[in-house]
Design a protein around this motif. Structure first.
Motif, PDB file in Angstrom:
ATOM      1  N   HIS A  31       0.778 -55.858  10.838  1.00 17.52           N
ATOM      2  CA  HIS A  31       1.742 -56.841  11.062  1.00 17.52           C
ATOM      3  C   HIS A  31       2.912 -57.329  11.165  1.00 17.52           C
ATOM      4  O   HIS A  31       4.218 -57.390  11.871  1.00 17.52           O
ATOM      5  N   LYS A  32       3.197 -56.985   9.784  1.00 16.62           N
ATOM      6  CA  LYS A  32       4.580 -57.859   9.023  1.00 16.62           C
ATOM      7  C   LYS A  32       5.492 -56.617   9.147  1.00 16.62           C
ATOM      8  O   LYS A  32       6.603 -56.987   9.318  1.00 16.62           O
ATOM      9  N   LYS A  33       5.041 -55.235   9.069  1.00 21.52           N
ATOM     10  CA  LYS A  33       6.417 -54.156   9.399  1.00 21.52           C
ATOM     11  C   LYS A  33       6.651 -54.526  11.233  1.00 21.52           C
ATOM     12  O   LYS A  33       8.633 -54.419  11.097  1.00 21.52           O
ATOM     13  N   MET A  34       5.697 -55.053  11.387  1.00 18.58           N
ATOM     14  CA  MET A  34       5.974 -54.637  13.533  1.00 18.58           C
ATOM     15  C   MET A  34       7.501 -56.399  13.408  1.00 18.58           C
ATOM     16  O   MET A  34       7.772 -56.552  14.725  1.00 18.58           O
ATOM     17  N   PHE A  35       7.000 -57.365  12.196  1.00 20.48           N
ATOM     18  CA  PHE A  35       7.275 -58.719  12.491  1.00 20.48           C
ATOM     19  C   PHE A  35       8.790 -57.929  12.002  1.00 20.48           C
ATOM     20  O   PHE A  35       9.725 -58.601  13.050  1.00 20.48           O
ATOM     21  N   ILE A  37      10.600 -55.218  12.135  1.00 20.04           N
ATOM     22  CA  ILE A  37      11.135 -54.632  12.657  1.00 20.04           C
ATOM     23  C   ILE A  37      11.666 -55.655  13.675  1.00 20.04           C
ATOM     24  O   ILE A  37      12.914 -55.903  14.404  1.00 20.04           O
ATOM     25  N   ALA A  38      10.775 -56.242  14.662  1.00 23.16           N
ATOM     26  CA  ALA A  38      10.542 -57.538  15.581  1.00 23.16           C
ATOM     27  C   ALA A  38      12.652 -58.511  15.772  1.00 23.16           C
ATOM     28  O   ALA A  38      12.989 -58.210  16.569  1.00 23.16           O
ATOM     29  N   LEU A  39      11.708 -59.051  14.121  1.00 25.75           N
ATOM     30  CA  LEU A  39      12.552 -59.815  13.640  1.00 25.75           C
ATOM     31  C   LEU A  39      14.490 -59.382  13.443  1.00 25.75           C
ATOM     32  O   LEU A  39      15.475 -60.023  13.913  1.00 25.75           O
ATOM     33  N   GLY A  40      14.903 -58.354  13.589  1.00 21.38           N
ATOM     34  CA  GLY A  40      16.031 -57.510  12.898  1.00 21.38           C
ATOM     35  C   GLY A  40      16.788 -57.080  14.520  1.00 21.38           C
ATOM     36  O   GLY A  40      17.566 -57.164  14.641  1.00 21.38           O
ATOM     37  N   ILE A  41      15.676 -56.894  15.310  1.00 21.42           N
ATOM     38  CA  ILE A  41      15.950 -56.993  16.338  1.00 21.42           C
ATOM     39  C   ILE A  41      16.223 -57.966  17.543  1.00 21.42           C
ATOM     40  O   ILE A  41      17.316 -58.737  18.102  1.00 21.42           O
ATOM     41  N   ILE A  52       6.280 -59.772  18.973  1.00 16.95           N
ATOM     42  CA  ILE A  52       4.761 -58.616  18.568  1.00 16.95           C
ATOM     43  C   ILE A  52       3.286 -59.434  19.232  1.00 16.95           C
ATOM     44  O   ILE A  52       2.747 -58.497  19.236  1.00 16.95           O
ATOM     45  N   GLN A  53       3.461 -60.581  19.415  1.00 17.64           N
ATOM     46  CA  GLN A  53       1.860 -60.673  19.789  1.00 17.64           C
ATOM     47  C   GLN A  53       1.844 -60.383  20.965  1.00 17.64           C
ATOM     48  O   GLN A  53       0.854 -59.553  21.539  1.00 17.64           O
ATOM     49  N   GLU A  54       3.067 -60.414  22.355  1.00 19.22           N
ATOM     50  CA  GLU A  54       3.057 -59.373  23.073  1.00 19.22           C
ATOM     51  C   GLU A  54       2.685 -58.108  22.741  1.00 19.22           C
ATOM     52  O   GLU A  54       2.832 -57.627  24.188  1.00 19.22           O
ATOM     53  N   SER A  55       2.990 -57.373  22.149  1.00 24.38           N
ATOM     54  CA  SER A  55       3.198 -56.095  21.736  1.00 24.38           C
ATOM     55  C   SER A  55       1.298 -56.277  21.824  1.00 24.38           C
ATOM     56  O   SER A  55       0.976 -55.147  22.270  1.00 24.38           O
ATOM     57  N   TYR A  56       0.795 -56.721  20.940  1.00 21.06           N
ATOM     58  CA  TYR A  56      -0.401 -56.469  20.419  1.00 21.06           C
ATOM     59  C   TYR A  56      -1.573 -56.986  21.587  1.00 21.06           C
ATOM     60  O   TYR A  56      -2.737 -55.918  22.317  1.00 21.06           O
ATOM     61  N   ALA A  57      -1.577 -57.323  22.100  1.00 16.93           N
ATOM     62  CA  ALA A  57      -2.044 -58.387  23.605  1.00 16.93           C
ATOM     63  C   ALA A  57      -1.446 -57.360  24.433  1.00 16.93           C
ATOM     64  O   ALA A  57      -2.975 -56.637  25.318  1.00 16.93           O
ATOM     65  N   LYS A  58      -0.868 -56.204  24.837  1.00 18.16           N
ATOM     66  CA  LYS A  58      -0.463 -55.241  26.052  1.00 18.16           C
ATOM     67  C   LYS A  58      -1.055 -54.122  25.492  1.00 18.16           C
ATOM     68  O   LYS A  58      -1.815 -53.074  25.875  1.00 18.16           O
ATOM     69  N   MET A  59      -1.380 -54.095  24.125  1.00 14.80           N
ATOM     70  CA  MET A  59      -1.637 -53.385  23.557  1.00 14.80           C
ATOM     71  C   MET A  59      -3.814 -52.963  23.820  1.00 14.80           C
ATOM     72  O   MET A  59      -4.204 -52.149  24.053  1.00 14.80           O
TER      73      MET A  59
END
Length: 71
Positions: A31-35, A37-41, A52-59
């Motif tokens: 989750h930290k790394k994904m956060f 990465i998302a923050l950079g975008i 990231i919440q939507e990404s994990y929920a979709k997964m």
């Protein structure tokens, strides 16, 4: 390949076979790394958290949908 990467790969293999039992650990490790990465975008903390919440929920949905389809 480091141990964390091997562990993540094994979790992904489990997920692909319909076994989501290690999802909490997968989340803890990623989750930290994904956060960041998302923050950079998206360049906004709240939006990055939403992404990231939507990404994990979709997964999770895909894991359970895949599991249900196999039964």
């Amino acid at each position: 390949m480091d141990e964390a990467r091997k562990l993540l790969d094994s979790y992904m293999e489990e997920f692909a076979s319909g076994n989501p039992s290690h999802f909490d650990e997968f989340y803890r490790l990623t989750h930290k790394k994904m956060f960041y990465i998302a923050l950079g975008i998206v360049e906004n903390k709240e939006d990055a958290e939403d992404v990231i919440q939507e990404s994990y929920a979709k997964m999770i949905c895909l894991l359970y949908t895949s599991d249900a389809a196999d039964e």
